[in-house]
Scaffold this active site. Structure first.
Site, PDB file in Angstrom:
ATOM      1  CG  HIS A 162      40.014  76.525  35.713  1.00  0.00           C
ATOM      2  ND1 HIS A 162      41.243  77.083  35.994  1.00  0.00           N
ATOM      3  CD2 HIS A 162      40.236  75.633  34.715  1.00  0.00           C
ATOM      4  CE1 HIS A 162      42.165  76.547  35.208  1.00  0.00           C
ATOM      5  NE2 HIS A 162      41.575  75.668  34.421  1.00  0.00           N
TER       6      HIS A 162
ATOM      7  CG  HIS B 279      48.007  72.903  34.798  1.00  0.00           C
ATOM      8  ND1 HIS B 279      48.359  71.585  34.822  1.00  0.00           N
ATOM      9  CD2 HIS B 279      46.691  72.911  34.451  1.00  0.00           C
ATOM     10  CE1 HIS B 279      47.324  70.821  34.505  1.00  0.00           C
ATOM     11  NE2 HIS B 279      46.297  71.613  34.277  1.00  0.00           N
TER      12      HIS B 279
END
Length: 743
Positions: free
Chosen positions: A50, A96
């Site tokens: 990430h 997300h």
């Protein structure tokens, strides 16, 4: 409860932090000792997918990221593109996904909040948002709950913050049953001479914490976002952040006021990995060290450990390097807005990342190795197997009118009104097009004629069948949607959603899609200026469809000539621009195949990029001339669905006779690329039409006059006429029925 910094570092603890044995060995080699528990957490956060892009960085470097209009490309909080007159547009798309599956309302809400912060951290005031959402099969027991939570979260945050949601996508497929996708896009306006970056400059300068207090919410969120899910998914609920849009609105105003004061040297929002990532990125980019004193960090929970403070992903927070002489002025601004302001550290000249807590040094690490020198992998990949071509005579039949009604009333092509009516689409007073058309359009505040167009696109089933062609098509459709409003496409942001990159076939999907995206962006002059990669979107080994979402921005020089999807008047000629001689040919991977016949075979439609550019430029020139009254790109469902959408948007019908002696199924439902439907206000028997035909002949563009608007029904060839009211009833009915089903 607080966590000690002297927790024993065991193989199990290392694995729980998402670190492989060879990565831990690299840590030992770098540090020269066993890391502390806090240091292990810092490495885990900074070296996960990430934050580090360790599996994708090699391929991301191949994307075109520059152009005469590009002020700032990838590497900052958002991309920046010049729109003339001293103005620029700042934009980015980010995922997300994992948090939204675990806790749909807060996951989606904080996704919106995070992308808005990325934009205003650069000095821009947000003017538009979009959301590309993918959910599991409608009959899956979790899907309706997830749709309700995500849509409510997106609307709850965006509406309260005060940014219009102008577009997006919502799709359903069983491959998202265990991993939904929530890709959030935001754009803002700034002055070209007032862009703020995250690169720290100057030694011994104060590092300042701004915004909301730090709690335990989101601890480990970035690591969670880099892992596959399993049956224990609900245990990850505490790692989802909690958002407060009203605090974020205050943070926006305070930051913009502070920026105008000249106090800001560098600024970074606290997103993934919170204080850790923001501090490391600021220091590493500026070739400086950072020292933090956690005793100065504003907290809202008692007895927080250094580990928790460093990895908390509490929302609505910023980190800044400040001009020391402006400290009092800056503090007054933030206190005026009811926000915390605390000097929590300083820049240093030794390239170390030091963290102090309660009199102890809990971390002392080489900052560059955490940041821009994090591990990078050239993962093995294999070319995905491509589906066999369809036989020329493999054209399953159906009644054209019945098939059209079924497509319009199905999960994927039905109206998304239920979704976008929960979003404030008109706040700020500059929205020129509601969701449901090809692109959202927003006026440029302070300029008499300029507007910006926004679109988000990808066709995952194409990417599954052929990642390279699917990547090309995502870019081409985004470019086409912007063009269909009259906008000149400027630049794009990508949000690459894939499964586990350690599986060569999944890595092959990523590689193929990035190659396709790169080739399309180069051919169309449409550079990628920002983006995000989301990997490990798998549950119990079942990966999502490859979903490389493209968000694009275009500039309309004169919005009085902007066109919409709906037919504008009766008795206007309908033009099909960019089609093959038989109008439509390609049924492989079409929604007609899938939704009418239950087939998912055949290759996706190829994208001829030279043709795409030539046709799009021609369409834009026609719109700029003022003779185009409506425009729509032809995509899912082919010409039939596109004509129906134009009719439904206006209430005006159309008659399109079709082609004599040609199978009507590929004509109406083929998904050939590079096609537009236009209506023109000119006499089809006059000199102006003759001049356009001549120009199209010189350009090698086939653009037949296929029919005319008029009446209150859609008549396609020999098929029975369908009243526009029946089209609307089919189109508008599915989503409310689905969401109103008893649980």
């Amino acid at each position: 409860m607080t966590i000690s910094n002297s927790v024993p570092i065991t193989p199990e603890l290392i694995a729980a932090h998402g670190l492989k044995p060879d990565e831990y060995q690299r840590i030992l080699d770098l540090v020269g000792r066993e890391p502390s528990f806090t240091e292990l957490g810092i490495f885990s956060a900074m070296w996960n997918e990430h934050c580090s892009y360790k599996s994708s960085k090699k391929w991301l470097r191949t994307l075109p990221t520059t152009g005469p209009q590009v002020i700032q490309g990838p590497g900052e909080n958002a991309g920046v593109v010049d729109i003339g007159d001293g103005d620029c547009v700042v934009f980015k798309m980010e995922s997300h996904n994992h948090p939204s599956f675990i806790e749909p309302y807060q996951g989606a809400a904080t996704g919106v909040g995070g992308i808005l912060r990325d934009v205003f951290t650069m000095g821009a005031r947000p003017i538009a948002a979009m959301n590309a959402l993918r959910f599991g099969a409608p009959d899956h027991p979790k899907t309706r709950h997830l749709v309700a939570g995500v849509v409510s979260g997106v609307g709850g945050y965006g509406n309260s913050f005060g940014v219009p949601t102008v577009g997006g996508e919502v799709n359903f497929d069983a491959r998202y049953n265990g991993n939904i996708l929530v890709n959030a896009f935001a754009a803002g306006l700034a002055k070209t001479n007032a862009i703020f970056l995250s690169e720290a400059k100057g030694v011994g300068l104060p590092v300042v914490y701004l915004g909301a207090k730090t709690g335990r919410d989101g601890v480990g969120g970035a690591t969670m976002a880099s892992a596959e899910f399993d049956d224990k998914i609900d245990e990850k609920r505490p790692t989802v952040q909690v958002g407060d849009p009203f605090t974020e609105k205050c943070l926006l105003e305070a930051c913009l006021e502070l920026m105008a004061s000249g106090a800001v040297i560098a600024i970074q929002d606290m997103g993934a990995a919170g204080l850790t990532c923001s501090a490391v990125e600021m220091g590493a980019k500026g070739d400086l060290g950072i020292e933090l004193d956690l005793d100065k960090v504003p907290v809202r929970e008692e007895r927080m450990s250094a580990y928790e403070m460093m990895l908390s992903e509490s929302q609505e927070r910023m980190l800044m390097v400040l001009r020391p002489e402006k400290e009092k002025e800056a503090e007054a601004i933030f206190h005026k807005w009811g926000l915390d302001f605390a000097i929590v550290g300083k820049t240093t000249d030794d390239l170390r990342f030091r963290v102090l807590h309660q009199g102890d040094q809990v971390a002392d690490l080489p900052i560059k190795d955490l940041g821009d020198k994090a591990p990078e992998y050239d993962r093995p990949w294999i070319e995905p197997k491509k589906p066999a071509p369809l036989a020329a005579n493999d054209i399953p039949q159906a009644d054209v009118a019945d098939a059209l009604l079924k497509l319009l009333g199905g999960p994927d092509l039905s109206s998304r009104r239920w979704v976008w009516e929960q979003y404030d689409t008109l706040i700020q007073g500059n929205s020129l097009q509601l969701p449901g058309g090809d692109a959202g359009v927003v006026r440029v505040e302070g300029h008499a004629t300029k507007a910006l167009a926004f679109s988000s696109d990808v066709t995952p089933r194409y990417c599954e069948a052929d990642p390279y062609e699917g990547g090309k098509q995502a870019v081409a459709e985004c470019w086409r949607n912007l063009t269909a409003t009259g906008a000149l496409p400027l630049a794009a942001t990508d949000n690459l959603n894939f499964g586990n990159p350690e599986r060569p076939e999944i890595m092959g999907q990523l590689v193929g899609a990035v190659k396709g995206i790169g080739d399309a962006c180069r051919a169309l002059g449409f550079p990628i200026v920002s983006g995000n990669v989301s990997l490990y979107n798998e549950t119990n080994g079942q990966g999502i469809l490859p979903t490389p979402t493209i968000g694009g921005v275009g500039l309309i020089a004169d919005w009085s000539k902007m066109v919409r999807t709906g037919f504008a008047a009766q008795d206007q000629m309908i033009l099909l621009v960019g089609a093959p001689a038989s109008w439509g040919t390609h049924l492989g991977q079409s929604v007609y195949f899938r939704d009418i016949h239950g087939r998912t075979d055949g290759p996706p439609p190829p994208v001829d990029l030279a043709h795409e550019k030539r046709v799009g430029d021609h369409v834009r020139s026609l719109i700029a001339s003022g003779i185009v009254t409506a425009a729509h790109d032809v995509s899912d469902g082919g010409i039939a669905v596109a004509l129906a959408e134009m009719a439904m948007a206006s209430g005006i019908g159309a008659t399109v006779p079709g082609l004599v002696g040609t199978d009507p199924i590929p004509v109406w439902f083929g998904e050939d690329q590079g096609r537009y439907l236009l209506t023109l206000s000119i006499d089809p028997h006059g000199d102006e039409w003759d001049a356009i035909r001549k120009q199209q002949g010189e350009l090698g563009i086939f653009a037949p006059w296929i029919g005319s608007t008029g009446g209150d029904a859609l008549k396609l060839g020999d098929a029975k006429a369908i009243p526009v009211g029946d089209l609307k009833a089919a189109h508008e009915g599915w989503f409310p029925r689905f969401m109103d089903q008893a649980s």
